[in-house]
Write a protein that holds these residues in place. Structure first.
Motif, PDB file in Angstrom:
ATOM      1  N   GLY A  63       0.821  -1.206   0.000  1.00  0.00           N
ATOM      2  CA  GLY A  63       0.000   0.000   0.000  1.00  0.00           C
ATOM      3  C   GLY A  63       0.857   1.260   0.000  1.00  0.00           C
ATOM      4  N   MET A  64       1.919   1.261   0.801  1.00  0.00           N
ATOM      5  CA  MET A  64       2.823   2.415   0.820  1.00  0.00           C
ATOM      6  C   MET A  64       3.507   2.595  -0.535  1.00  0.00           C
ATOM      7  SD  MET A  64       4.373   1.847   4.664  1.00  0.00           S
ATOM      8  CE  MET A  64       5.692   3.025   4.522  1.00  0.00           C
ATOM      9  N   THR A  65       3.876   1.470  -1.163  1.00  0.00           N
ATOM     10  CA  THR A  65       4.502   1.539  -2.487  1.00  0.00           C
ATOM     11  C   THR A  65       3.556   2.179  -3.499  1.00  0.00           C
ATOM     12  OG1 THR A  65       5.977  -0.322  -2.134  1.00  0.00           O
ATOM     13  CG2 THR A  65       5.349   0.116  -4.406  1.00  0.00           C
ATOM     14  N   LEU A  66       2.303   1.761  -3.485  1.00  0.00           N
ATOM     15  CA  LEU A  66       1.345   2.281  -4.464  1.00  0.00           C
ATOM     16  C   LEU A  66       0.943   3.727  -4.167  1.00  0.00           C
ATOM     17  CD1 LEU A  66      -0.935  -0.857  -4.991  1.00  0.00           C
ATOM     18  CD2 LEU A  66       0.953  -0.045  -6.428  1.00  0.00           C
ATOM     19  N   VAL A  67       0.681   4.036  -2.908  1.00  0.00           N
ATOM     20  CA  VAL A  67       0.252   5.390  -2.555  1.00  0.00           C
ATOM     21  C   VAL A  67       1.380   6.399  -2.760  1.00  0.00           C
ATOM     22  CG1 VAL A  67      -0.471   6.856  -0.615  1.00  0.00           C
ATOM     23  CG2 VAL A  67      -1.563   4.640  -0.983  1.00  0.00           C
ATOM     24  N   LEU A  68       2.580   6.069  -2.320  1.00  0.00           N
ATOM     25  CA  LEU A  68       3.708   6.998  -2.419  1.00  0.00           C
ATOM     26  C   LEU A  68       4.478   6.846  -3.738  1.00  0.00           C
ATOM     27  CD1 LEU A  68       4.959   6.685   1.251  1.00  0.00           C
ATOM     28  CD2 LEU A  68       3.525   8.483   0.272  1.00  0.00           C
ATOM     29  N   HIS A  69       4.075   5.878  -4.538  1.00  0.00           N
ATOM     30  CA  HIS A  69       4.699   5.604  -5.836  1.00  0.00           C
ATOM     31  C   HIS A  69       6.223   5.452  -5.697  1.00  0.00           C
ATOM     32  CE1 HIS A  69       3.593   5.038  -9.971  1.00  0.00           C
ATOM     33  NE2 HIS A  69       4.669   5.696 -10.365  1.00  0.00           N
ATOM     34  N   ASP A  70       6.592   4.617  -4.711  1.00  0.00           N
ATOM     35  CA  ASP A  70       8.006   4.375  -4.422  1.00  0.00           C
ATOM     36  C   ASP A  70       8.210   2.881  -4.144  1.00  0.00           C
ATOM     37  OD1 ASP A  70      10.628   4.293  -3.557  1.00  0.00           O
ATOM     38  OD2 ASP A  70      10.419   5.939  -2.135  1.00  0.00           O
ATOM     39  N   PRO A  71       8.905   2.170  -5.029  1.00  0.00           N
ATOM     40  CA  PRO A  71       9.068   0.718  -4.872  1.00  0.00           C
ATOM     41  C   PRO A  71       9.945   0.299  -3.696  1.00  0.00           C
ATOM     42  CG  PRO A  71      10.333   1.495  -6.742  1.00  0.00           C
ATOM     43  CD  PRO A  71       9.537   2.669  -6.245  1.00  0.00           C
ATOM     44  N   VAL A  72      10.617   1.226  -3.063  1.00  0.00           N
ATOM     45  CA  VAL A  72      11.510   0.849  -1.960  1.00  0.00           C
ATOM     46  C   VAL A  72      10.741   0.150  -0.838  1.00  0.00           C
ATOM     47  CG1 VAL A  72      11.440   2.993  -0.604  1.00  0.00           C
ATOM     48  CG2 VAL A  72      13.510   1.604  -0.638  1.00  0.00           C
ATOM     49  N   PHE A  73       9.473   0.500  -0.644  1.00  0.00           N
ATOM     50  CA  PHE A  73       8.699  -0.106   0.452  1.00  0.00           C
ATOM     51  C   PHE A  73       8.457  -1.592   0.207  1.00  0.00           C
ATOM     52  CE2 PHE A  73       7.572   4.424   0.553  1.00  0.00           C
ATOM     53  CZ  PHE A  73       8.006   4.708   1.836  1.00  0.00           C
ATOM     54  N   ILE A  74       8.072  -1.956  -1.014  1.00  0.00           N
ATOM     55  CA  ILE A  74       7.839  -3.372  -1.292  1.00  0.00           C
ATOM     56  C   ILE A  74       9.151  -4.141  -1.282  1.00  0.00           C
ATOM     57  CG2 ILE A  74       7.901  -3.363  -3.836  1.00  0.00           C
ATOM     58  CD1 ILE A  74       5.313  -5.183  -1.650  1.00  0.00           C
ATOM     59  N   MET A  75      10.245  -3.454  -1.590  1.00  0.00           N
ATOM     60  CA  MET A  75      11.547  -4.112  -1.544  1.00  0.00           C
ATOM     61  C   MET A  75      11.970  -4.419  -0.109  1.00  0.00           C
ATOM     62  SD  MET A  75      13.613  -1.979  -4.412  1.00  0.00           S
ATOM     63  CE  MET A  75      13.575  -2.441  -6.127  1.00  0.00           C
ATOM     64  N   SER A 130      19.219 -13.620   5.383  1.00  0.00           N
ATOM     65  CA  SER A 130      18.307 -13.475   4.239  1.00  0.00           C
ATOM     66  C   SER A 130      17.783 -12.057   4.128  1.00  0.00           C
ATOM     67  CB  SER A 130      17.131 -14.452   4.354  1.00  0.00           C
ATOM     68  OG  SER A 130      17.567 -15.772   4.262  1.00  0.00           O
ATOM     69  N   GLY A 131      17.386 -11.495   5.265  1.00  0.00           N
ATOM     70  CA  GLY A 131      16.903 -10.115   5.253  1.00  0.00           C
ATOM     71  C   GLY A 131      17.978  -9.136   4.829  1.00  0.00           C
ATOM     72  N   ALA A 132      19.190  -9.353   5.315  1.00  0.00           N
ATOM     73  CA  ALA A 132      20.301  -8.461   4.977  1.00  0.00           C
ATOM     74  C   ALA A 132      20.664  -8.573   3.498  1.00  0.00           C
ATOM     75  CB  ALA A 132      21.516  -8.771   5.854  1.00  0.00           C
ATOM     76  N   VAL A 133      20.701  -9.799   2.976  1.00  0.00           N
ATOM     77  CA  VAL A 133      21.042  -9.982   1.565  1.00  0.00           C
ATOM     78  C   VAL A 133      19.963  -9.376   0.678  1.00  0.00           C
ATOM     79  CG1 VAL A 133      21.411 -11.701  -0.264  1.00  0.00           C
ATOM     80  CG2 VAL A 133      22.480 -12.005   1.970  1.00  0.00           C
ATOM     81  N   ASN A 134      18.686  -9.541   1.057  1.00  0.00           N
ATOM     82  CA  ASN A 134      17.603  -8.951   0.266  1.00  0.00           C
ATOM     83  C   ASN A 134      17.772  -7.441   0.143  1.00  0.00           C
ATOM     84  OD1 ASN A 134      14.775  -8.860  -0.957  1.00  0.00           O
ATOM     85  ND2 ASN A 134      14.596  -7.497   0.804  1.00  0.00           N
ATOM     86  N   ILE A 135      18.021  -6.777   1.246  1.00  0.00           N
ATOM     87  CA  ILE A 135      18.106  -5.314   1.198  1.00  0.00           C
ATOM     88  C   ILE A 135      19.396  -4.874   0.507  1.00  0.00           C
ATOM     89  CG2 ILE A 135      19.161  -4.615   3.400  1.00  0.00           C
ATOM     90  CD1 ILE A 135      15.880  -3.373   1.803  1.00  0.00           C
ATOM     91  N   TYR A 136      20.441  -5.673   0.619  1.00  0.00           N
ATOM     92  CA  TYR A 136      21.679  -5.365  -0.110  1.00  0.00           C
ATOM     93  C   TYR A 136      21.414  -5.411  -1.616  1.00  0.00           C
ATOM     94  CZ  TYR A 136      26.396  -5.543  -1.925  1.00  0.00           C
ATOM     95  OH  TYR A 136      27.541  -5.270  -2.638  1.00  0.00           O
ATOM     96  N   VAL A 137      20.752  -6.480  -2.076  1.00  0.00           N
ATOM     97  CA  VAL A 137      20.437  -6.603  -3.508  1.00  0.00           C
ATOM     98  C   VAL A 137      19.519  -5.460  -3.940  1.00  0.00           C
ATOM     99  CG1 VAL A 137      19.266  -8.037  -5.245  1.00  0.00           C
ATOM    100  CG2 VAL A 137      20.817  -9.102  -3.583  1.00  0.00           C
ATOM    101  N   ALA A 138      18.548  -5.113  -3.113  1.00  0.00           N
ATOM    102  CA  ALA A 138      17.605  -4.035  -3.463  1.00  0.00           C
ATOM    103  C   ALA A 138      18.312  -2.704  -3.688  1.00  0.00           C
ATOM    104  CB  ALA A 138      16.541  -3.896  -2.379  1.00  0.00           C
ATOM    105  N   TYR A 139      19.333  -2.425  -2.894  1.00  0.00           N
ATOM    106  CA  TYR A 139      20.011  -1.122  -2.979  1.00  0.00           C
ATOM    107  C   TYR A 139      21.243  -1.112  -3.890  1.00  0.00           C
ATOM    108  CZ  TYR A 139      17.107   1.124   0.527  1.00  0.00           C
ATOM    109  OH  TYR A 139      16.050   1.681   1.206  1.00  0.00           O
TER     110      TYR A 139
END
Length: 192
Positions: A63-75, A130-139
């Motif tokens: 919801g934050m991704t769609l409302v704020l139009h920023d994919p970082v939240f879903i990432m 897993s959480g750390a690797v996910n956010i590393y890949v995202a950024y």
């Protein structure tokens, strides 16, 4: 079948991303999470805690991704989910009589109590990693790379970890032969 049911929102997110981009995929994942909960509630008469938590996070971060139009939240959603699981597994070592992994698996396998504690802490470490690797890949990589990692990378990491856990537990299992015999008794066609 359970594997597909568990990963239903992730699979649809991946397909929707390839067809329509991150915002379409986010909306599809949100609808898929609600459908997953609804199916569990109305058809199976049971919804696993993991599905409730995941759906809640998809709805909030999606919801934050769609409302704020920023994919970082879903990432961030997979990272938050993994770190919440790490917290729950860690807390289970201090509250109650058994760590969470023992409560989940002791009906299948009997191993000494210290081994359950080690495996529980291994899950904590796995979820944190897993959480750390996910956010590393995202950024540090493209959005396409992150979407591919979300499906294939995280799933692959989980699969490898579970195989290693199985090998480790098999060394200490007291009833491995009984489990194999029980499986063979249920499926006489299964090759030994």
């Amino acid at each position: 079948m359970k594997f597909l049911y568990d990963f239903f929102p992730i699979l649809l997110f991946f397909v929707a991303y390839k067809l329509g981009g991150i915002y379409v995929a986010t909306g599809v994942a949100m609808v898929a999470a609600v459908a997953q909960i609804s199916y569990g509630w109305f058809v199976k008469k049971q919804v696993e805690n993991m599905h409730w938590i995941s759906a809640g996070l998809i709805l909030v971060f999606g919801g934050m991704t769609l409302v704020l139009h920023d994919p970082v939240f879903i990432m961030w959603k997979p990272t938050i989910l993994n770190w919440l699981f790490a917290l729950v597994f860690a807390a289970s070592a201090f509250f109650g009589t058994k760590p969470l992994v023992q409560r989940m698996m002791e009906h299948v396998l009997t191993v000494p109590t210290p081994i359950w504690h080690r495996v529980n802490w291994a899950w904590v470490a796995f979820f944190v990693l897993s959480g750390a690797v996910n956010i590393y890949v995202a950024y540090h990589y493209s959005q396409d790379a992150w979407v591919n990692f979300k499906l294939f990378g995280l799933m692959g990491m989980t699969f490898v970890f579970m195989i290693l856990q199985g090998i480790y537990l098999a060394r200490y299992a007291e009833n491995t032969a009984e489990v194999v015999e029980a499986v063979d008794a249920k499926d006489p066609e299964r090759p030994s």
